[in-house]
Design a protein around this motif. Structure first.
Motif, short mmCIF file in Angstrom:
data_model
loop_
_atom_site.label_atom_id
_atom_site.label_comp_id
_atom_site.label_asym_id
_atom_site.label_seq_id
_atom_site.Cartn_x
_atom_site.Cartn_y
_atom_site.Cartn_z
N ALA A 294 20.95 2.67 -63.93
CA ALA A 294 21.07 2.20 -62.54
C ALA A 294 19.73 1.70 -62.02
O ALA A 294 19.67 0.68 -61.31
CB ALA A 294 21.60 3.34 -61.66
N ARG A 295 18.66 2.39 -62.36
CA ARG A 295 17.33 1.94 -61.90
C ARG A 295 16.97 0.59 -62.52
O ARG A 295 16.36 -0.27 -61.86
CB ARG A 295 16.28 2.98 -62.25
N GLN A 298 18.86 -2.02 -60.73
CA GLN A 298 18.33 -2.21 -59.38
C GLN A 298 17.05 -3.02 -59.40
O GLN A 298 16.84 -3.90 -58.56
CB GLN A 298 18.10 -0.85 -58.72
N GLN A 299 16.16 -2.72 -60.37
CA GLN A 299 14.89 -3.44 -60.46
C GLN A 299 15.11 -4.91 -60.78
O GLN A 299 14.39 -5.78 -60.29
CB GLN A 299 14.00 -2.80 -61.52
N GLN A 301 17.83 -6.50 -59.92
CA GLN A 301 18.77 -7.04 -58.92
C GLN A 301 20.02 -7.63 -59.55
O GLN A 301 20.53 -8.66 -59.14
CB GLN A 301 18.07 -8.08 -58.04
N ARG A 303 23.30 -7.17 -59.42
CA ARG A 303 24.40 -6.53 -58.69
C ARG A 303 25.73 -6.82 -59.37
O ARG A 303 26.61 -5.95 -59.46
CB ARG A 303 24.43 -7.04 -57.24
N ALA A 306 26.12 -4.54 -62.29
CA ALA A 306 26.41 -3.18 -61.87
C ALA A 306 27.86 -3.06 -61.38
O ALA A 306 28.58 -2.09 -61.68
CB ALA A 306 25.45 -2.75 -60.77
N SER A 359 25.26 -8.13 -51.85
CA SER A 359 24.20 -7.27 -51.32
C SER A 359 24.37 -5.87 -51.87
O SER A 359 25.40 -5.51 -52.47
CB SER A 359 24.26 -7.24 -49.78
N ASP A 360 23.30 -5.07 -51.67
CA ASP A 360 23.34 -3.68 -52.11
C ASP A 360 24.39 -2.90 -51.32
O ASP A 360 25.06 -2.00 -51.86
CB ASP A 360 21.96 -3.04 -51.95
N GLN A 361 24.52 -3.23 -50.02
CA GLN A 361 25.52 -2.54 -49.21
C GLN A 361 26.92 -2.81 -49.74
O GLN A 361 27.80 -1.92 -49.78
CB GLN A 361 25.42 -2.98 -47.74
N LEU A 363 27.68 -3.45 -52.77
CA LEU A 363 27.82 -2.72 -54.02
C LEU A 363 28.15 -1.25 -53.76
O LEU A 363 29.00 -0.65 -54.45
CB LEU A 363 26.53 -2.85 -54.84
N VAL A 364 27.48 -0.68 -52.78
CA VAL A 364 27.77 0.72 -52.42
C VAL A 364 29.20 0.85 -51.89
O VAL A 364 29.93 1.80 -52.22
CB VAL A 364 26.74 1.22 -51.38
#
Length: 379
Positions: A294-295, A298-299, A301, A303, A306, A359-361, A363-364
């Motif tokens: 996951a890291r 994330q590094q 990007q 998405r 993921a 966006s990360d949001q 993805l969450v």
């Protein structure tokens, strides 16, 4: 008081003027000759003006040369050629002198030659040792190489070229003025070897019978070439090449060693068979693998990557619960999920399908929606 103070600056000015005049006169005087070891015009202690002047007075024609080609030409004409520093000559220069000496009637005089230099000219003379103390050396009885001298003097370690060198002779070569295992003077045919440059210097020519030795060795032919090796010589080099020290068989040996090293590198560098995979005895908890991946995502990007991973894992678990094979298409999975969920088939397909995540949001939120979807199936 004032008159005394006025005189001091005047005397100081006079002394300064005299010093400047003396320096100028000295520079002008030195400009008429080259000051160096065994320079024929140098009146200094290391020069040889005294020996050359006496030779000229005795009717010997003395010419100074600084190029090998000129010295070789003079030697071929039957003149005596003195080489003041043969250690500065290259192999090509020494070979030219050796060829001229063999084909002519001239005489070649070498001052303190080393082993390499003598190797080009004669195998019958070789260095034997040194004379490290100031001493008088007597001529051997019935010595033909004494050149009329009964005793010579060498200054030892204080000499111009360091300690004098003695030479070992064999066969038809003859030596004179023996000291230790060798002789200070050696002669082979028309080759003369002098073991010390101090025999020819202004400081040394007057010691013992040094003058008789030098004058008879250099002036017998009536014509003398005083050859001083020069860096400006087209054939010049700082010294014999490194390859000149190697024997003839060294080249063949070097090629053989190079070939052997090449074969050894090819043999050792070749890989025999495929790479063997050996499992490492390392245990990593699944949680650490998930967090690490996951890291990395994330590094970078990533998405979409993921999101694809989350959807694939959720689809695999849902298929297991519904009894569907993992190889089934997304349409089959959506059709199997529709009777159990309140969402429409289009909403289920948007959740499990390759919808972009911006966006990360988002993805969450996707992770939460997938988790909620699985919980609804479990009810």
């Amino acid at each position: 008081m004032n008159s005394s103070a006025d005189r001091r600056p005047r005397w100081l000015v006079v002394l300064i003027v005299l010093a400047v005049v003396a320096a100028v006169l000295a520079a002008v005087a030195r400009g008429y000759y080259r000051d160096g070891p065994l320079e024929p015009d140098a009146p200094t202690g290391q020069g040889s003006r005294a020996a050359v002047s006496v030779l000229v007075d005795l009717g010997v024609q003395v010419d100074t040369q600084r190029h090998t080609a000129d010295a070789v030409e003079d030697l071929s004409e039957g003149r005596t050629v003195l080489v003041t520093d043969p250690g500065l000559l290259s192999g090509a220069q020494l070979e030219a002198l050796a060829t001229s000496l063999e084909e002519s009637a001239g005489t070649l005089v070498l001052v303190q030659p080393d082993f390499v230099t003598l190797g080009y000219l004669t195998p019958l003379i070789s260095p034997a040792g040194t004379v490290r103390t100031s001493t008088l050396i007597d001529a051997d009885p019935d010595c033909d190489a004494a050149f009329g001298a009964r005793q010579v003097h060498v200054p030892g370690d204080e000499g111009l070229g360091g300690p004098a060198t003695t030479y070992r002779t064999s066969g038809q070569a003859a030596g004179c003025f023996a000291s230790g295992a060798g002789s200070l003077v050696a002669v082979h045919d028309r080759l003369v070897v002098l073991g010390s440059p101090d025999l020819l210097t202004n400081d040394g020519i007057g010691q013992a019978d040094n003058s008789a030795l030098v004058l008879n060795a250099l002036g017998s032919a009536g014509e003398l070439t005083w050859y001083i090796p020069s860096p400006a010589d087209p054939m010049a080099a700082t010294g014999p090449d490194l390859l000149d020290y190697l024997p003839d068989w060294a080249t063949s040996l070097a090629l053989w060693l190079l070939l052997s090293a090449l074969v050894a590198l090819l043999a050792l560098g070749r890989r025999f068979g495929p790479v063997v995979v050996e499992p490492l005895p390392v245990t990593v908890r699944p949680q650490e693998l998930v967090l690490g991946r996951a890291r990395l995502l994330q590094q970078s990007q990533s998405r979409d990557a993921a999101a694809a991973s989350l959807r694939a894992a959720a689809a695999r678990r849902l298929a297991d619960r519904l009894g569907i094979r993992h190889e089934e298409s997304l349409d089959a999975l959506v059709a199997a999920l529709t009777p159990h969920l309140e969402q429409s088939p289009e909403q289920i397909r948007s959740l499990l399908g390759p919808t972009p995540v911006s966006s990360d949001q988002a993805l969450v939120q996707l992770a939460h929606d997938l988790d909620r979807l699985e919980k609804e199936i479990d009810r």
